[in-house]
Structure formats: C-alpha cells, structure tokens
Design a protein around this motif. Structure first.
Motif, PDB file in Angstrom:
ATOM      1  N   LYS A  81      41.780  38.912  41.685  1.00  0.00           N
ATOM      2  CA  LYS A  81      41.913  37.738  41.152  1.00  0.00           C
ATOM      3  C   LYS A  81      43.619  38.445  41.124  1.00  0.00           C
ATOM      4  O   LYS A  81      43.668  37.235  40.872  1.00  0.00           O
ATOM      5  CB  LYS A  81      41.247  37.299  39.425  1.00  0.00           C
ATOM      6  CG  LYS A  81      39.945  36.790  39.928  1.00  0.00           C
ATOM      7  CD  LYS A  81      39.894  35.972  38.376  1.00  0.00           C
ATOM      8  CE  LYS A  81      39.044  34.337  39.464  1.00  0.00           C
ATOM      9  NZ  LYS A  81      39.175  33.792  38.478  1.00  0.00           N
ATOM     10  N   GLY A  85      44.558  34.397  44.652  1.00  0.00           N
ATOM     11  CA  GLY A  85      43.787  32.722  43.666  1.00  0.00           C
ATOM     12  C   GLY A  85      44.324  32.620  43.028  1.00  0.00           C
ATOM     13  O   GLY A  85      43.018  31.551  41.711  1.00  0.00           O
TER      14      GLY A  85
ATOM     15  N   LEU B  84      35.909  34.421  45.918  1.00  0.00           N
ATOM     16  CA  LEU B  84      36.981  34.599  45.847  1.00  0.00           C
ATOM     17  C   LEU B  84      37.804  35.289  46.764  1.00  0.00           C
ATOM     18  O   LEU B  84      38.878  34.546  46.737  1.00  0.00           O
ATOM     19  CB  LEU B  84      36.596  36.187  44.830  1.00  0.00           C
ATOM     20  CG  LEU B  84      35.652  35.017  42.824  1.00  0.00           C
ATOM     21  CD1 LEU B  84      35.123  35.994  42.379  1.00  0.00           C
ATOM     22  CD2 LEU B  84      36.700  34.131  43.291  1.00  0.00           C
TER      23      LEU B  84
END
Lengths: 88, 169
Positions: A81, A85, B84
């Motif tokens: 993250k 992202g 992700l």
C-alpha cells in the motif's frame, strides 16, 4: 520420523531461501523485490516448523509459526500500500 | 518404517519439489505479472503438501488441527497479497510499458509546443460601473465621458443620479 529426514528438509529449505535472497538483491525495480519478500514469507513459516520437528518439540514451535504467518502478511500489505495502490 | 512415515515422506518430498518449481518460475518468467502468478499458485500448493505431510507424521492430535489452521491462513493471505501487488503495479505510471503495448504501436509523443513569449502584463482598463465606492474625481470623469453637465457643488449622489438617468434613456 528420524532426525535425518528433517535435517535434509532443513537444508533444502535453506537453499531455496538463500537463492530468493540473492535474487532479491539483484533486482532493480521496487515491485520485483516486493515479489520475493512475499515469497519468502511462506518459506520462513515452513522453516520454523521443520526446526521444531527436528528437535522433537513440535508443540512449542507451531504457535510461533502461526503468529509469524499473520505478521508477515500484514507487513507485505503495508509495504504494497505504501509503494503504490492509489487510484489516479 | 511404518506406512504412516512412508506417506508423510512422500507428501513432504512432493511439496518440496513444487516449491522448487515455483522458485524456478519466479526467476525465469519474462514478465512481472506472470511471475506473480507463479509465486501465488506454486507457493500455496507446496506449503499445503508439506503441511499435510507433517500432520500425517504426527497422527490424530490437537497439533494436527493447528497445522490445518496454519494452512487456512496461508490460503487466505496469499491471494490477497498478490492482488494488492497487482493493484500497486497497475496504478503506477505505465508500469513496464503496458499502456503502450496494449494499443499496438506506441503513439509518437507530440512535439513540445514552443512556449509563447511572455506578454507584458496588460494594464487593466477600468471599466467599472459607476457607483458610490468610486471617488468623486472618477465619477466626474465618467460623467464627462457620457456628456453630462455637472452643476457645481454637486455631491456624489447627485452625479450618480445624473449618470443613471442618462444610461436609462
């Protein structure tokens, strides 16, 4: 199970781990390195378990492996993250 | 060497081979996304077989249930992490040239337009509506532009009224 067997498995897993570490340092872009970090998570969990089986005290090491699998996943999520992202 | 040990040994060796194959895939595949696929699928299968072999070698105890728990956590977390990483790669700017590869030939970059010479800053010509905020001298100027005669000693209000009368006509 004899301890010889677990020693061989330990040597094999260490071999895989060292190759992953070397390839991680050779990569140039950031996401390729993150790929190897994420692959090392599973290998380290299995490594903790084989050390436990080799010494004959498997009931001590299973809980450590359980918590490490969750912690390693959280680390990889935070890294992914942080690197990218966000929707543009 | 009982049957239990033989089955456990076979499972663990097969799991180790699958892990080695997934490592070979991560090193040798040509593209980033294919490498992610090799790691996500191969690692999970190898971990499953090794954990199953360890559970068989112990027998039916509480510890084998804990090993199944570890396997469930690995099965849940590996695909989420892979997803992700894919999102991080796609949202970065043109990772590995995917945006240009999909359309065919990459579009030639437009030549940078020559910057226009910086013009001198224009002076704003005052075109405000005459109002009470303007000073008396400015009001007199505006009134004389429109051609109004101003009586002497006129206040701002009187001049404004004259201007409005003329503009309404």
């Amino acid at each position: 199970m004899t301890t010889h067997f677990w020693y061989c498995l330990l040597a094999g897993l260490m071999f895989i781990l060292i190759i992953m570490l070397i390839m991680m340092f050779r990569k140039k872009d950031l996401l390729g390195k993150l790929n190897y970090v994420f692959a090392m998570n599973t290998v380290i969990v299995l490594l903790i378990l084989t050390v436990g089986f080799k010494d004959g005290r498997e009931d001590m090491y299973i809980d450590i492996a359980l918590s490490y699998s969750i912690l390693g996943f959280v680390t990889s999520v935070i890294l992914a993250k942080y690197i990218g992202g966000r929707k543009r | 060497m009982t049957v239990q040990m033989i089955i456990a040994a076979i499972l663990i060796i097969a799991g180790f081979l699958f892990m080695a194959a997934s490592l070979a895939g991560i090193i040798r595949f040509p593209d980033f996304f294919t490498r992610l696929h090799a790691q996500g699928v191969g690692d999970t299968l190898g971990a499953f077989l090794i954990l199953a072999g360890m559970a068989v070698s112990i027998g039916a105890e509480l510890l084998s249930v804990k090993l199944v728990l570890i396997f469930i956590i690995i099965v849940l977390t590996n695909p989420i992490g892979t997803n992700l990483m894919i999102i991080a790669a796609i949202n970065s700017e043109d990772y590995q040239g995917y945006a240009s590869k999909m359309d065919g030939e990459p579009e030639p970059e437009p030549a940078p337009e020559p910057e226009p010479e910086p013009e001198p800053p224009k002076k704003k010509t005052r075109k405000r509506k005459p109002s009470m905020k303007m000073k008396k001298a400015e009001l007199i100027e505006a009134a004389e532009e429109m051609g109004i005669e101003i009586p002497e000693g006129a206040t701002k209000k009187i001049i404004l009224d004259l201007i409005y009368e003329k503009s309404e006509k």
